[in-house]
Scaffold this active site. Structure first.
Site, PDB file in Angstrom:
ATOM      1  N   GLU A  19       5.190   3.895 -27.118  1.00  0.00           N
ATOM      2  CA  GLU A  19       4.993   3.583 -25.707  1.00  0.00           C
ATOM      3  C   GLU A  19       6.039   4.377 -24.927  1.00  0.00           C
ATOM      4  O   GLU A  19       7.051   4.805 -25.474  1.00  0.00           O
ATOM      5  CB  GLU A  19       5.135   2.075 -25.458  1.00  0.00           C
ATOM      6  CG  GLU A  19       4.017   1.318 -26.157  1.00  0.00           C
ATOM      7  CD  GLU A  19       3.866  -0.130 -25.735  1.00  0.00           C
ATOM      8  OE1 GLU A  19       4.848  -0.876 -25.839  1.00  0.00           O
ATOM      9  OE2 GLU A  19       2.755  -0.497 -25.309  1.00  0.00           O
ATOM     10  N   GLY A  24       5.866  -0.550 -36.628  1.00  0.00           N
ATOM     11  CA  GLY A  24       4.793  -0.168 -35.710  1.00  0.00           C
ATOM     12  C   GLY A  24       4.142   1.165 -35.977  1.00  0.00           C
ATOM     13  O   GLY A  24       4.525   1.903 -36.886  1.00  0.00           O
ATOM     14  N   GLU A  36       3.366  -2.293 -31.569  1.00  0.00           N
ATOM     15  CA  GLU A  36       4.810  -2.439 -31.311  1.00  0.00           C
ATOM     16  C   GLU A  36       5.224  -3.762 -31.927  1.00  0.00           C
ATOM     17  O   GLU A  36       4.925  -4.828 -31.382  1.00  0.00           O
ATOM     18  CB  GLU A  36       5.078  -2.458 -29.798  1.00  0.00           C
ATOM     19  CG  GLU A  36       4.806  -1.152 -29.098  1.00  0.00           C
ATOM     20  CD  GLU A  36       5.806  -0.063 -29.455  1.00  0.00           C
ATOM     21  OE1 GLU A  36       6.819  -0.362 -30.120  1.00  0.00           O
ATOM     22  OE2 GLU A  36       5.562   1.094 -29.086  1.00  0.00           O
ATOM     23  N   LYS A  95       8.237   2.676 -40.169  1.00  0.00           N
ATOM     24  CA  LYS A  95       7.955   1.691 -41.227  1.00  0.00           C
ATOM     25  C   LYS A  95       7.090   0.545 -40.690  1.00  0.00           C
ATOM     26  O   LYS A  95       6.166   0.766 -39.909  1.00  0.00           O
ATOM     27  CB  LYS A  95       9.273   1.247 -41.871  1.00  0.00           C
ATOM     28  CG  LYS A  95       9.940   2.400 -42.635  1.00  0.00           C
ATOM     29  CD  LYS A  95      11.431   2.294 -42.795  1.00  0.00           C
ATOM     30  CE  LYS A  95      11.956   1.290 -43.737  1.00  0.00           C
ATOM     31  NZ  LYS A  95      13.428   1.380 -43.889  1.00  0.00           N
ATOM     32  N   ASN A 144       8.020 -12.185 -24.662  1.00  0.00           N
ATOM     33  CA  ASN A 144       9.422 -11.993 -24.265  1.00  0.00           C
ATOM     34  C   ASN A 144       9.593 -11.149 -22.994  1.00  0.00           C
ATOM     35  O   ASN A 144      10.521 -11.369 -22.235  1.00  0.00           O
ATOM     36  CB  ASN A 144      10.240 -11.414 -25.425  1.00  0.00           C
ATOM     37  CG  ASN A 144       9.708 -10.093 -25.909  1.00  0.00           C
ATOM     38  OD1 ASN A 144       8.548  -9.751 -25.678  1.00  0.00           O
ATOM     39  ND2 ASN A 144      10.548  -9.350 -26.592  1.00  0.00           N
ATOM     40  N   ASP A 153       8.311 -18.839 -16.297  1.00  0.00           N
ATOM     41  CA  ASP A 153       7.378 -18.738 -17.415  1.00  0.00           C
ATOM     42  C   ASP A 153       8.092 -18.535 -18.747  1.00  0.00           C
ATOM     43  O   ASP A 153       7.643 -19.023 -19.784  1.00  0.00           O
ATOM     44  CB  ASP A 153       6.420 -17.554 -17.159  1.00  0.00           C
ATOM     45  CG  ASP A 153       5.022 -17.815 -17.688  1.00  0.00           C
ATOM     46  OD1 ASP A 153       4.728 -18.963 -18.075  1.00  0.00           O
ATOM     47  OD2 ASP A 153       4.217 -16.861 -17.718  1.00  0.00           O
ATOM     48  N   CYS A 164      12.706  -7.407 -29.462  1.00  0.00           N
ATOM     49  CA  CYS A 164      12.278  -6.827 -30.743  1.00  0.00           C
ATOM     50  C   CYS A 164      13.276  -5.819 -31.289  1.00  0.00           C
ATOM     51  O   CYS A 164      13.476  -5.717 -32.488  1.00  0.00           O
ATOM     52  CB  CYS A 164      10.922  -6.160 -30.554  1.00  0.00           C
ATOM     53  SG  CYS A 164      10.920  -5.017 -29.160  1.00  0.00           S
ATOM     54  N   SER A 193       0.429 -13.214 -23.907  1.00  0.00           N
ATOM     55  CA  SER A 193       0.697 -14.300 -24.856  1.00  0.00           C
ATOM     56  C   SER A 193       0.296 -15.617 -24.208  1.00  0.00           C
ATOM     57  O   SER A 193       0.491 -15.802 -23.004  1.00  0.00           O
ATOM     58  CB  SER A 193       2.183 -14.342 -25.184  1.00  0.00           C
ATOM     59  OG  SER A 193       2.498 -15.572 -25.787  1.00  0.00           O
TER      60      SER A 193
HETATM   61  P1  NDP Z   1       2.709 -12.805 -32.083  1.00  0.00           P
HETATM   62  O1  NDP Z   1       2.476 -11.750 -33.097  1.00  0.00           O
HETATM   63  O2  NDP Z   1       2.646 -14.210 -32.497  1.00  0.00           O
HETATM   64  O3  NDP Z   1       1.683 -12.655 -30.869  1.00  0.00           O
HETATM   65  C1  NDP Z   1       1.541 -11.442 -30.155  1.00  0.00           C
HETATM   66  C2  NDP Z   1       0.227 -11.468 -29.406  1.00  0.00           C
HETATM   67  O4  NDP Z   1      -0.849 -11.362 -30.335  1.00  0.00           O
HETATM   68  C3  NDP Z   1      -0.016 -12.762 -28.636  1.00  0.00           C
HETATM   69  O5  NDP Z   1      -0.693 -12.472 -27.436  1.00  0.00           O
HETATM   70  C4  NDP Z   1      -0.894 -13.522 -29.595  1.00  0.00           C
HETATM   71  O6  NDP Z   1      -1.656 -14.508 -28.940  1.00  0.00           O
HETATM   72  C5  NDP Z   1      -1.774 -12.430 -30.141  1.00  0.00           C
HETATM   73  N1  NDP Z   1      -2.417 -12.716 -31.410  1.00  0.00           N
HETATM   74  C6  NDP Z   1      -2.091 -13.656 -32.322  1.00  0.00           C
HETATM   75  N2  NDP Z   1      -2.930 -13.582 -33.392  1.00  0.00           N
HETATM   76  C7  NDP Z   1      -3.794 -12.569 -33.149  1.00  0.00           C
HETATM   77  C8  NDP Z   1      -4.879 -11.970 -33.879  1.00  0.00           C
HETATM   78  N3  NDP Z   1      -5.245 -12.412 -35.076  1.00  0.00           N
HETATM   79  N4  NDP Z   1      -5.535 -10.937 -33.329  1.00  0.00           N
HETATM   80  C9  NDP Z   1      -5.160 -10.445 -32.111  1.00  0.00           C
HETATM   81  N5  NDP Z   1      -4.155 -10.979 -31.379  1.00  0.00           N
HETATM   82  C10 NDP Z   1      -3.467 -12.014 -31.891  1.00  0.00           C
HETATM   83  O7  NDP Z   1       4.117 -12.436 -31.435  1.00  0.00           O
HETATM   84  P2  NDP Z   1       4.967 -13.275 -30.382  1.00  0.00           P
HETATM   85  O8  NDP Z   1       4.181 -13.449 -29.130  1.00  0.00           O
HETATM   86  O9  NDP Z   1       5.494 -14.479 -31.076  1.00  0.00           O
HETATM   87  O10 NDP Z   1       6.144 -12.255 -30.066  1.00  0.00           O
HETATM   88  C11 NDP Z   1       7.233 -12.095 -30.886  1.00  0.00           C
HETATM   89  C12 NDP Z   1       7.063 -10.899 -31.808  1.00  0.00           C
HETATM   90  O11 NDP Z   1       6.743  -9.747 -31.047  1.00  0.00           O
HETATM   91  C13 NDP Z   1       8.316 -10.561 -32.557  1.00  0.00           C
HETATM   92  O12 NDP Z   1       8.026 -10.227 -33.900  1.00  0.00           O
HETATM   93  C14 NDP Z   1       8.838  -9.334 -31.848  1.00  0.00           C
HETATM   94  O13 NDP Z   1       9.646  -8.512 -32.637  1.00  0.00           O
HETATM   95  C15 NDP Z   1       7.580  -8.665 -31.437  1.00  0.00           C
HETATM   96  N6  NDP Z   1       7.840  -7.789 -30.303  1.00  0.00           N
HETATM   97  C16 NDP Z   1       7.784  -6.432 -30.489  1.00  0.00           C
HETATM   98  C17 NDP Z   1       8.108  -5.581 -29.450  1.00  0.00           C
HETATM   99  C18 NDP Z   1       8.021  -4.099 -29.616  1.00  0.00           C
HETATM  100  O14 NDP Z   1       7.888  -3.411 -28.608  1.00  0.00           O
HETATM  101  N7  NDP Z   1       8.112  -3.555 -30.805  1.00  0.00           N
HETATM  102  C19 NDP Z   1       8.537  -6.101 -28.146  1.00  0.00           C
HETATM  103  C20 NDP Z   1       8.487  -7.525 -28.051  1.00  0.00           C
HETATM  104  C21 NDP Z   1       8.174  -8.330 -29.103  1.00  0.00           C
HETATM  105  P3  NDP Z   1      -1.017 -16.001 -28.755  1.00  0.00           P
HETATM  106  O15 NDP Z   1       0.344 -15.842 -28.204  1.00  0.00           O
HETATM  107  O16 NDP Z   1      -1.938 -16.612 -27.812  1.00  0.00           O
HETATM  108  O17 NDP Z   1      -1.011 -16.581 -30.132  1.00  0.00           O
END
Ligand code: NDP
Length: 487
Positions: free
Chosen positions: A461, A457, A249, A454, A152, A93, A283, A177
């Site tokens: 968790e 987040g 997060e 900042k 991820n 996946d 992240c 996602s």
């Molecule tokens: P996105 O912000 O694009 O998406 C995250 C999730 O939010 C997905 O399931 C997405 O759906 C959903 N989503 C998108 N738009 C909306 C909305 N308007 N309202 C509610 N949900 C929404 O992130 P990515 O999936 O591209 O992941 C990468 C990002 O995640 C990076 O910035 C990374 O740093 C961060 N991250 C943070 C972590 C942490 O613990 N701090 C850990 C891992 C990643 P869909 O995918 O279907 O668009």
């Protein structure tokens, strides 16, 4: 299709299909082969997920703490039992190498279920002596929580949200996602097999619009999102309308500071883990590597040598260190930053472009890339790339490097390498980051709270800290004497 689930969603303890949802396709990023064809949740699936979660939550909240703990620990055993199959599925996946998924994905999810399963029986209130009268507190669940995951660490993210939520007596509707929809369904299966009542953990698939619908649903008590800062801002704004509780997060551009007395080999290992694990799609990655000028050349020489020895290849081959990026948009974005770094005048030490892997020509492979002589104002040093692109920056003074490390809107993580323990703690004290490492990087055991300062987040968790984000305290004053009034 080699990873097709029984149906797209898991609602009320069983697989269900949506009739009207948009198509949602999962690809194996190493070949672009379609491995599963799903449908996004339509309004009917969404409504039934919320309704079953509401009903399930009432049953679950009335279940004893000890029993909640047993169910979570049993689910942990099931993930461990099925670890290899789950790891292969996660590799298909996400494209992450099996070498990683075998130890870092379902395995860490199992640790999380076990940890919160062990914590569940301790989630009691307190007795407060008021001198005659007394008070007590109860730790109550919030209700129906929404979890929204990034691509991820799909099953790990689902576990990091589900385990504390369920330990506290909540139900959850989880939306993975759209890019990696598969392993959260397996978590739902495992929880059912472990004895979780139907409806307490549900998985529904969809795009960002489904996430937004979930967040703004009136029956939701809380949302926990893992995603980008931009999505976090949208979710916080939506949740703010109804004052729904949020844990966010989000992204980062974290500093890793390597002082002149550091053990260079360990520091290089940490920089590799901080930039190239999961093909850089983490992240908390330490993507701004500040190296003291006195050791810079030695550091870069070892780093280049070891990076060039990394094995790029078939993620299903356990000898592979680095797999492809997760998707075409991510591939295009990372390549554009590799080009940008060269245009901005950074010195390319190694990598810098697309990688060709024999037999996997359609895959989203890029070279692990190191830029040196990076300056703070360059976009490659300021923006989250989320790929295997390391920026090495020089420094000499301690105060100066701390100020530069903090000069970012993000505050997810930071690392310091030094043999001087006073300096190590002094520097860590001044770094604006939620998770810090001294003489290592990117280790996130479930016992340790994880989250950002900042714009990286809100909330935490893991660890005991997560409990506060999935429960609320009720204080009860018990009067043992008469009641006085002024009139
Ligand atoms: P996105 O912000 O694009 O998406 C995250 C999730 O939010 C997905 O399931 C997405 O759906 C959903 N989503 C998108 N738009 C909306 C909305 N308007 N309202 C509610 N949900 C929404 O992130 P990515 O999936 O591209 O992941 C990468 C990002 O995640 C990076 O910035 C990374 O740093 C961060 N991250 C943070 C972590 C942490 O613990 N701090 C850990 C891992 C990643 P869909 O995918 O279907 O668009």
């Amino acid at each position: 299709m080699r990873a097709q689930p029984q149906a797209s969603h898991y609602v009320g303890g069983q697989y269900v299909e949506s009739t009207n949802g948009a198509d949602l396709v999962s690809l194996y990023p190493a070949t672009c082969e379609v491995i599963a064809h799903l449908k996004a949740a339509d309004d009917q699936v969404l409504a039934s997920a919320i309704a079953t979660a509401k009903a399930g939550q009432k049953i679950w909240a009335a279940t004893s703490l000890a029993e909640r703990g047993r169910v979570l620990r049993k689910a942990a055993e099931i993930l461990r039992r099925d670890n290899r199959d789950l790891s292969v599925l996660e590799t298909l996946d996400t494209g992450k190498p099996l070498q990683e998924t075998l130890v870092a994905d379902a395995a860490s999810g199992a640790d999380c279920l076990e940890y919160f399963g062990n914590l569940a029986p301790t989630l009691t209130g307190e007795y407060i002596d008021l001198g005659g009268s007394f008070a007590y507190t109860k730790r109550e669940p919030l209700g129906v929580c929404v979890g929204i995951g990034a691509w991820n660490y799909p099953i790990q993210i689902a576990c990091w949200k589900a385990a504390p939520a369920l330990a506290c007596g909540n139900a959850m509707v989880f939306k993975p996602s759209e890019v990696t929809p598969l392993t959260a369904l397996k978590l739902a299966e495992a929880l059912s097999e472990a004895g979780l009542p139907d409806g307490v953990f549900n998985v529904i698939q969809g795009f960002g619009d489904l996430g937004a619908k979930l967040v703004s649903h009136p029956d939701i008590a809380k949302v926990s999102l893992t995603g980008s800062v931009q999505t976090g801002q949208k979710v916080a704004a939506l949740a703010g309308e109804s004052l729904t509780k949020t844990t966010l997060e989000l992204g980062g551009k974290s500093p890793l500071i390597i002082f002149e007395d550091a053990d260079i080999e360990n520091a290089v290992s940490a920089a590799i883990n901080a930039n190239f694990y999961s093909t850089g799609q983490i992240c908390s990655n330490g993507t701004r590597v500040f190296v003291h000028k006195d050791i810079r050349d030695a550091f870069l020489a070892r780093l280049a040598k070891r990076t060039q020895a990394a094995v790029l290849g078939d993620p299903l081959d356990e000898a592979t260190h680095i797999g492809p990026l997760v998707s075409k948009p991510q591939f295009d974005k990372v390549l554009s930053y590799m080009e940008l770094g060269q245009n901005e005048g950074a010195r390319l030490v190694c990598g810098g472009g697309e990688a060709r892997v024999a037999g996997l020509e359609g895959g989203y492979f890029v070279e692990p890339t190191v830029f040196a002589e990076v300056r703070d104002e360059m976009r490659i040093a300021r923006e989250e790339i989320f790929g295997p692109v390391m920026c090495v920056l020089d420094f000499t003074g301690e105060e100066d490097v701390i100020a530069r490390a903090n000069d970012t809107e993000f505050g997810l993580a930071a690392g310091v390498f030094t043999k001087d323990i006073q300096r190590g703690h002094r520097v860590i004290d001044q770094l604006e980051a939620g998770t810090c490492w001294l003489n290592t990087y990117n280790l996130t055991p479930v016992e340790m709270p994880f989250g950002g300062h900042k714009k990286s987040g809100i909330g935490r968790e893991n660890g005991h800290a997560a409990i506060d984000h999935y429960s609320q305290i009720k204080s009860v004053y018990v009067e043992m004497n008469g009641v006085e009034a002024a009139f």
